[in-house]
Design a protein around this motif. Structure first.
Motif, mmCIF file in Angstrom:
data_model
loop_
_atom_site.group_PDB
_atom_site.id
_atom_site.type_symbol
_atom_site.label_atom_id
_atom_site.label_comp_id
_atom_site.label_asym_id
_atom_site.label_seq_id
_atom_site.Cartn_x
_atom_site.Cartn_y
_atom_site.Cartn_z
ATOM 1 N N ALA A 149 7.421 11.468 17.543
ATOM 2 C CA ALA A 149 6.321 10.542 17.227
ATOM 3 C C ALA A 149 5.500 11.079 16.061
ATOM 4 C CB ALA A 149 5.439 10.320 18.452
ATOM 5 N N SER A 150 6.214 11.558 15.065
ATOM 6 C CA SER A 150 5.565 12.185 13.906
ATOM 7 C C SER A 150 5.942 11.427 12.650
ATOM 8 C CB SER A 150 5.997 13.654 13.792
ATOM 9 O OG SER A 150 5.278 14.308 12.772
ATOM 10 N N GLY A 151 4.942 10.996 11.906
ATOM 11 C CA GLY A 151 5.201 10.239 10.696
ATOM 12 C C GLY A 151 4.178 10.545 9.624
ATOM 13 N N ALA A 152 4.295 9.838 8.528
ATOM 14 C CA ALA A 152 3.332 9.956 7.437
ATOM 15 C C ALA A 152 2.288 8.845 7.597
ATOM 16 C CB ALA A 152 4.036 9.826 6.093
ATOM 17 N N PRO A 153 0.996 9.166 7.400
ATOM 18 C CA PRO A 153 -0.045 8.142 7.511
ATOM 19 C C PRO A 153 -0.118 7.267 6.266
ATOM 20 C CG PRO A 153 -1.039 10.231 6.976
ATOM 21 C CD PRO A 153 0.437 10.506 7.157
ATOM 22 N N ASP A 154 1.009 7.061 5.636
ATOM 23 C CA ASP A 154 1.113 6.245 4.430
ATOM 24 C C ASP A 154 1.063 4.774 4.835
ATOM 25 O OD1 ASP A 154 2.082 4.780 2.202
ATOM 26 O OD2 ASP A 154 3.209 6.522 1.491
ATOM 27 N N PRO A 155 0.121 3.990 4.307
ATOM 28 C CA PRO A 155 0.023 2.574 4.698
ATOM 29 C C PRO A 155 1.330 1.808 4.528
ATOM 30 C CG PRO A 155 -1.915 3.207 3.444
ATOM 31 C CD PRO A 155 -0.955 4.365 3.365
ATOM 32 N N ARG A 156 2.190 2.247 3.591
ATOM 33 C CA ARG A 156 3.462 1.547 3.371
ATOM 34 C C ARG A 156 4.412 1.686 4.559
ATOM 35 N NH1 ARG A 156 4.921 4.372 -2.193
ATOM 36 N NH2 ARG A 156 4.080 6.092 -0.939
ATOM 37 N N GLY A 157 4.110 2.625 5.462
ATOM 38 C CA GLY A 157 4.941 2.798 6.644
ATOM 39 C C GLY A 157 4.512 1.923 7.806
ATOM 40 N N TYR A 158 3.537 1.030 7.591
ATOM 41 C CA TYR A 158 2.994 0.191 8.648
ATOM 42 C C TYR A 158 3.090 -1.279 8.250
ATOM 43 C CZ TYR A 158 1.085 4.536 10.460
ATOM 44 O OH TYR A 158 0.958 5.812 10.953
ATOM 45 N N GLY A 159 3.120 -2.129 9.259
ATOM 46 C CA GLY A 159 3.167 -3.565 9.015
ATOM 47 C C GLY A 159 2.010 -4.272 9.684
ATOM 48 N N GLY A 160 1.874 -5.558 9.406
ATOM 49 C CA GLY A 160 0.847 -6.359 10.048
ATOM 50 C C GLY A 160 -0.558 -5.867 9.728
ATOM 51 N N ILE A 161 -1.443 -6.004 10.730
ATOM 52 C CA ILE A 161 -2.833 -5.604 10.513
ATOM 53 C C ILE A 161 -2.993 -4.089 10.466
ATOM 54 C CG2 ILE A 161 -3.746 -7.698 11.582
ATOM 55 C CD1 ILE A 161 -4.312 -6.018 14.084
ATOM 56 N N ALA A 162 -1.944 -3.368 10.896
ATOM 57 C CA ALA A 162 -2.017 -1.902 10.867
ATOM 58 C C ALA A 162 -2.055 -1.378 9.434
ATOM 59 C CB ALA A 162 -0.844 -1.292 11.623
ATOM 60 N N ARG A 163 -1.429 -2.117 8.504
ATOM 61 C CA ARG A 163 -1.394 -1.627 7.115
ATOM 62 C C ARG A 163 -2.788 -1.577 6.495
ATOM 63 N NH1 ARG A 163 3.097 -3.394 2.781
ATOM 64 N NH2 ARG A 163 4.287 -2.149 4.286
ATOM 65 N N PRO A 164 -3.568 -2.655 6.497
ATOM 66 C CA PRO A 164 -4.928 -2.543 5.933
ATOM 67 C C PRO A 164 -5.797 -1.559 6.703
ATOM 68 C CG PRO A 164 -4.600 -4.689 6.982
ATOM 69 C CD PRO A 164 -3.258 -4.056 6.870
ATOM 70 N N ALA A 165 -5.549 -1.429 8.010
ATOM 71 C CA ALA A 165 -6.319 -0.464 8.793
ATOM 72 C C ALA A 165 -6.040 0.957 8.310
ATOM 73 C CB ALA A 165 -5.988 -0.598 10.279
ATOM 74 N N MET A 166 -4.765 1.238 7.983
ATOM 75 C CA MET A 166 -4.411 2.571 7.489
ATOM 76 C C MET A 166 -4.868 2.779 6.047
ATOM 77 S SD MET A 166 -3.211 4.389 9.845
ATOM 78 C CE MET A 166 -2.698 5.770 8.813
ATOM 79 N N MET A 167 -5.125 1.710 5.327
ATOM 80 C CA MET A 167 -5.639 1.840 3.968
ATOM 81 C C MET A 167 -7.114 2.207 3.974
ATOM 82 S SD MET A 167 -3.736 -1.429 2.142
ATOM 83 C CE MET A 167 -4.461 -1.089 0.533
ATOM 84 N N ILE A 168 -7.825 1.790 5.009
ATOM 85 C CA ILE A 168 -9.276 1.992 5.066
ATOM 86 C C ILE A 168 -9.680 3.096 6.036
ATOM 87 C CG2 ILE A 168 -11.474 0.869 5.624
ATOM 88 C CD1 ILE A 168 -10.108 -1.794 4.878
ATOM 89 N N GLY A 169 -9.041 3.118 7.203
ATOM 90 C CA GLY A 169 -9.457 3.999 8.290
ATOM 91 C C GLY A 169 -9.553 5.478 7.940
ATOM 92 N N PRO A 170 -8.502 6.101 7.344
ATOM 93 C CA PRO A 170 -8.588 7.529 7.038
ATOM 94 C C PRO A 170 -9.743 7.882 6.103
ATOM 95 C CG PRO A 170 -6.308 6.814 7.002
ATOM 96 C CD PRO A 170 -7.144 5.575 7.118
ATOM 97 N N THR A 171 -10.009 7.024 5.113
ATOM 98 C CA THR A 171 -11.123 7.298 4.194
ATOM 99 C C THR A 171 -12.456 7.226 4.923
ATOM 100 O OG1 THR A 171 -9.883 6.456 2.290
ATOM 101 C CG2 THR A 171 -12.280 6.525 2.099
ATOM 102 N N VAL A 172 -12.607 6.228 5.784
ATOM 103 C CA VAL A 172 -13.842 6.105 6.567
ATOM 104 C C VAL A 172 -14.016 7.319 7.474
ATOM 105 C CG1 VAL A 172 -14.993 4.769 8.375
ATOM 106 C CG2 VAL A 172 -13.858 3.590 6.483
ATOM 107 N N ALA A 173 -12.908 7.783 8.087
ATOM 108 C CA ALA A 173 -12.979 8.950 8.966
ATOM 109 C C ALA A 173 -13.401 10.191 8.182
ATOM 110 C CB ALA A 173 -11.626 9.184 9.642
ATOM 111 N N ALA A 174 -12.841 10.362 6.981
ATOM 112 C CA ALA A 174 -13.186 11.525 6.168
ATOM 113 C C ALA A 174 -14.654 11.494 5.752
ATOM 114 C CB ALA A 174 -12.288 11.592 4.935
ATOM 115 N N LEU A 175 -15.155 10.329 5.369
ATOM 116 C CA LEU A 175 -16.569 10.206 4.990
ATOM 117 C C LEU A 175 -17.477 10.476 6.187
ATOM 118 C CD1 LEU A 175 -16.396 7.044 2.695
ATOM 119 C CD2 LEU A 175 -16.834 9.408 1.981
#
Length: 301
Positions: A149-175
């Motif tokens: 269950a190990s992958g890259a948190p690259d938004p291109r590896g996700y589909g549906g609503i998960a893709r925009p979530a992965m585009m925004i979520g990590p940056t928000v978490a870091a801030l």
């Protein structure tokens, strides 16, 4: 089981649980019919946890491996589980420190307790990423990698609503972590990945944003070193895992163009973490891979 507490340079303690294989002659996996010969040619499986998952959660996995004749160790990620202190504003460790400081210290203990064994890193989620970075540093000193269950948190590896979530979520978490001084995951929800170092979260967010391993303080080019790895790798994905879908796992494997990669998808809908509580099928697949990769000496029964 023996627990050894490793102290790393910043004063943190990193416990490692050691579970020796059962028996003195041969351990037989009744389902696969594989007899693992004790002694020469044996491996030791070193389980590297996912983010915010305590080492005790994987004890069942380690014991299943031990029942099949494989020595096992489960380490605690710095700041998680029984590791102390918990992350706070003064915590300044990320991917690099975990791969270049903590894992070498733990592997030193593992090699001392299980002399002559070949380490195999079994990394879950973030633990798989860290296992890859450690392998990039030591290359031939380990026998192979199991990425669960190990992958890259690259938004291109996700589909549906998960893709925009992965585009925004990590940056928000870091801030958030930067403002708070640490990632307050223990205050968010059960799925908040626990309290974490702000540097670790920043490294994860950078990986998501750039698609590259470029951790803070890196002393080597991890990306270039990963392309050199020539070792067997087993990638296991789990049905029902929304955090690491198959495409995310495949994106991570793209970093290992010269490795010998075996992929297996567990059809049981156990999700990202629950597989560790019902790990029989996963352990059986690991045993089969060890045999096929000739990482253990086996005899048919």
């Amino acid at each position: 089981m023996e627990t050894v507490v490793v102290r790393v340079p910043d004063g943190s303690t990193v416990p490692v649980r050691l579970i020796p294989a059962r028996g003195t002659d041969a351990a037989v996996d009744r389902r696969s019919g594989i007899s693992v010969q004790q002694g020469a040619g044996r491996v030791v499986a070193v389980i590297v946890p996912g983010l915010g998952v305590p080492a005790i959660y994987y004890e069942g996995v380690a014991r299943l491996l031990a029942q099949r004749g494989v020595d096992a160790a489960v380490l605690e990620l710095r700041g998680n589980g029984d590791s102390r202190p918990l992350p706070g504003p003064g915590s300044a460790y990320g991917y690099h420190e975990l791969a270049a400081v903590d894992l070498p210290a733990v592997l030193k203990i593992v090699r001392e307790r299980f002399p002559g064994r070949t380490p195999i890193l079994v990394g879950h989620s973030l633990g798989g990423q860290l296992s890859m970075l450690y392998a990039a540093r030591v290359r031939h000193r380990i026998g192979g990698l199991v990425l669960i269950a190990s992958g890259a948190p690259d938004p291109r590896g996700y589909g549906g609503i998960a893709r925009p979530a992965m585009m925004i979520g990590p940056t928000v978490a870091a801030l958030t972590a930067q403002v708070a001084g640490f990632w307050p995951g223990d205050r968010i929800a059960a799925g908040g990945f626990g309290r974490q170092s702000k540097v670790l979260i920043a490294d994860w967010a950078r990986f998501s944003r750039t698609g590259r391993f470029e951790p803070t303080g890196a002393d080597i080019d991890y990306e270039e070193r990963l392309t050199r790895l020539r070792l067997p790798v087993l990638s296991i994905t789990i049905a029902g895992d929304e955090l690491v879908p198959r495409r995310s796992a495949h994106k991570l494997l793209e970093k290992l163009p010269n490795a010998t990669i075996t992929r297996w998808h567990n059809p049981d809908r156990l999700g990202h973490n629950t597989w560790a509580l019902e790990a029989q099928a996963v352990v059986e697949r690991i045993m089969l891979w060890l045999n096929e990769s000739e990482l253990i000496r086996t005899a048919s029964v």
